[in-house]
Design a protein around this motif. Structure first.
Motif, PDB file in Angstrom:
ATOM      1  N   GLY A  87      -7.927  -5.159  -5.795  1.00 50.62           N
ATOM      2  CA  GLY A  87      -6.915  -5.314  -7.020  1.00 50.62           C
ATOM      3  C   GLY A  87      -5.996  -4.370  -7.964  1.00 50.62           C
ATOM      4  O   GLY A  87      -5.307  -5.068  -8.199  1.00 50.62           O
ATOM      5  N   SER A  88      -4.672  -4.380  -6.634  1.00 47.06           N
ATOM      6  CA  SER A  88      -3.640  -3.124  -6.764  1.00 47.06           C
ATOM      7  C   SER A  88      -2.877  -3.973  -6.458  1.00 47.06           C
ATOM      8  O   SER A  88      -1.829  -3.584  -7.748  1.00 47.06           O
ATOM      9  CB  SER A  88      -3.994  -1.583  -5.947  1.00 47.06           C
ATOM     10  OG  SER A  88      -3.266  -2.353  -4.614  1.00 47.06           O
ATOM     11  N   LYS A 109       0.799  -1.216   0.083  1.00 40.57           N
ATOM     12  CA  LYS A 109      -0.035  -0.135  -0.065  1.00 40.57           C
ATOM     13  C   LYS A 109       0.892   0.879   0.173  1.00 40.57           C
ATOM     14  O   LYS A 109       0.667   2.313  -0.609  1.00 40.57           O
ATOM     15  CB  LYS A 109      -1.143   0.320   1.888  1.00 40.57           C
ATOM     16  CG  LYS A 109      -1.900  -0.893   1.041  1.00 40.57           C
ATOM     17  CD  LYS A 109      -3.418  -0.667   1.411  1.00 40.57           C
ATOM     18  CE  LYS A 109      -4.544  -1.530   0.962  1.00 40.57           C
ATOM     19  NZ  LYS A 109      -4.314  -3.075   1.896  1.00 40.57           N
ATOM     20  N   SER A 131       1.859  -9.684  -0.530  1.00 39.31           N
ATOM     21  CA  SER A 131       1.756  -8.493  -0.710  1.00 39.31           C
ATOM     22  C   SER A 131       1.765  -7.635   0.887  1.00 39.31           C
ATOM     23  O   SER A 131       1.720  -6.497   1.107  1.00 39.31           O
ATOM     24  CB  SER A 131      -0.175  -8.189  -0.677  1.00 39.31           C
ATOM     25  OG  SER A 131      -0.977  -8.658  -0.268  1.00 39.31           O
ATOM     26  N   GLY A 178      -8.471  -8.143  -3.598  1.00 42.11           N
ATOM     27  CA  GLY A 178      -9.164  -7.160  -3.078  1.00 42.11           C
ATOM     28  C   GLY A 178      -9.674  -6.349  -3.873  1.00 42.11           C
ATOM     29  O   GLY A 178     -10.843  -6.314  -4.559  1.00 42.11           O
ATOM     30  N   SER A 231      -7.173   1.028  -3.420  1.00 45.18           N
ATOM     31  CA  SER A 231      -7.308   0.580  -4.487  1.00 45.18           C
ATOM     32  C   SER A 231      -7.630   1.218  -5.469  1.00 45.18           C
ATOM     33  O   SER A 231      -7.459   2.195  -6.191  1.00 45.18           O
ATOM     34  CB  SER A 231      -7.521  -0.685  -3.791  1.00 45.18           C
ATOM     35  OG  SER A 231      -7.595  -1.815  -5.175  1.00 45.18           O
TER      36      SER A 231
END
Ligand SMILES: *Cc1c(COP(=O)(O)O)cnc(C)c1O
Length: 427
Positions: free
Chosen positions: A239-240, A91, A381, A237, A194
């Protein structure tokens, strides 16, 4: 393959667009213009690269998980270690990018929504770094579940606002953040977490996460002698993290791409967050995409053991990639994700985020059928420290129900079971 010329701006085939109140059209135009401008500026790109390298910890390793690989029959499994980044997940790639963009637009305040708190922490971190005021919206339920992340954000100087509307989770937090943005748009940038929301967010967030795939490609070339994997797997989630990895291989037809959604504990609406297994096209939070909804079009409640995958819509680009068949989407259940969590801990000494554990579980299923020497990349991730309590609670419940239904042997910890699988029998 898609041709650029076929596309309406801001759309991915029939998906995407800008389904927002009139008052947000001008701010979104301004944002798109500013983003297009800075993304071509050498100075901006240099500053972003400098912070990602020296502050966030890029490039992240592409780690050959030898013990996991041999436990699964010999395929070569490589983990892209986004979990090693500052704040513990991918993130931060996007949060730093958007905070820098806000700075270049002259906006001194940033706001964000957060579910588990990971994106909130990343945004609060980037804001502290760049001297911006930061407000984070978070559902009341999530604030209770993720108390530690609430305190982390506050220690970083952010104001955390509790959202008490609706289901008091992520989707309601996004509603509130959008409301704030409409009111304060002159001074404020909304850092969406995201590849969701109205244009330009889905393409902008994707671009900030592309670094994952670009690095992977370079590292593969150096470490295994070919710059593509046979299989790449990532959890989805919004999609990032998945699009960040996949974007480097979309044109590589030899690479099979699999996105993994949250299968939760059942197939009925409300028991999972698998948008491609029960969702229909619809509009949520400003974008047209696949949405979990009831037959009247009401947004469904969702469930996943991993907060980061627990959202009723998916990024619009994924909706197109699914339709085109370029990416396959599957779902992994809570139980399978927990098992994969224990497997990675036992074999490699890594506690994965429960989101990432979904990708590991899917890769496990394929590894058994692939010939050795095949190369599999899993996007790790995030790290699992935040999920320790969820895992303990889940295991305790499982042991309780198992000891009810069985006479003996029910109190063996799942990590022990995995050791037996990995090492072959009790020892
Ligand atoms: C937020 C999060 C996700 C899900 O978000 P995407 O946009 O689908 O990547 C996955 N893994 C971790 C660790 C997260 O924090």
């Amino acid at each position: 393959m898609r041709k650029k010329s076929d596309q309406r701006p801001g759309y991915f085939g029939p998906y995407g667009g800008r389904f927002v109140p009139e008052t947000l059209m001008a701010p979104l135009d301004e944002l798109a213009r500013s983003y297009d401008k800075v993304s071509r500026q050498r100075k901006f790109q240099r500053r972003l690269k400098d912070l990602l390298t020296n502050y966030a910890g890029r490039p992240t390793p592409l780690y050959f998980a030898e013990k996991l690989s041999s436990a699964l029959g010999g395929v070569r499994i490589l983990l892209k270690r986004e979990d090693l980044l500052h704040t513990g997940a991918h993130k931060i790639n996007n949060a730093i990018g958007q905070a820098l963009l806000a700075q270049s637009m002259g906006k001194e305040r940033v706001i964000a929504e957060t579910g588990a708190g990971q994106h909130g922490v990343a945004t609060a971190t980037a804001a502290a770094l760049l001297g911006q005021t930061c407000t984070v919206y978070m559902g009341e339920v999530d604030m209770r579940r993720q108390h530690l992340n609430v305190e982390r954000m506050r220690l970083l100087g952010a104001e955390v606002i509790q959202v008490d509307s609706g289901s008091r989770t992520l989707k309601d937090a996004i509603n509130e953040a959008l409301r704030d943005w409409v009111t304060n748009v002159r001074t404020t940038h909304y850092v969406l977490g995201s590849v969701l929301g109205p244009d330009p967010y889905p393409r902008m967030v994707r671009d900030f996460q592309k670094v994952i795939g670009q690095e992977t490609r370079r590292q593969l070339r150096k470490q295994v002698g070919q710059d593509w994997p046979h299989l790449a797997v990532a959890c989805v989630g919004g999609g990032s993290n998945s699009i960040g990895l996949f974007s480097a291989f979309l044109e590589e037809s030899r690479t099979r791409l699999i996105g993994v959604e949250a299968g939760g504990f059942g197939q009925d609406l409300g028991e999972h967050a698998a948008r491609f297994q029960g969702g229909r096209p619809g509009v949520l939070h400003g974008t047209k995409t696949m949405v979990l909804q009831d037959r009247h079009g009401q947004i469904a409640t969702t469930h996943s053991i991993s907060a980061g995958l627990d959202y009723p819509a998916i990024g619009p680009e994924h909706a197109l990639l699914h339709e085109e068949g370029r990416v396959e989407y599957t779902a992994v259940s809570d139980v399978e994700a927990i098992e994969a969590f224990h497997l990675l801990a036992a074999t490699e000494g890594i506690l994965p985020a429960l989101e990432s554990a979904h990708a590991i579980a899917e890769a496990v299923k394929h590894a058994r059928h692939l010939s050795p020497k095949k190369i599999v990349v899993i996007n790790l991730s995030g790290r699992g420290d935040k999920d320790v309590e969820s895992v303990l609670d889940f295991d305790a419940d499982k042991n309780k129900s198992e000891s009810k239904s069985r006479e003996t042997g029910a109190d063996r910890h799942p990590a022990e079971t995995w050791k037996n699988v990995v090492w072959g029998g009790d020892r």
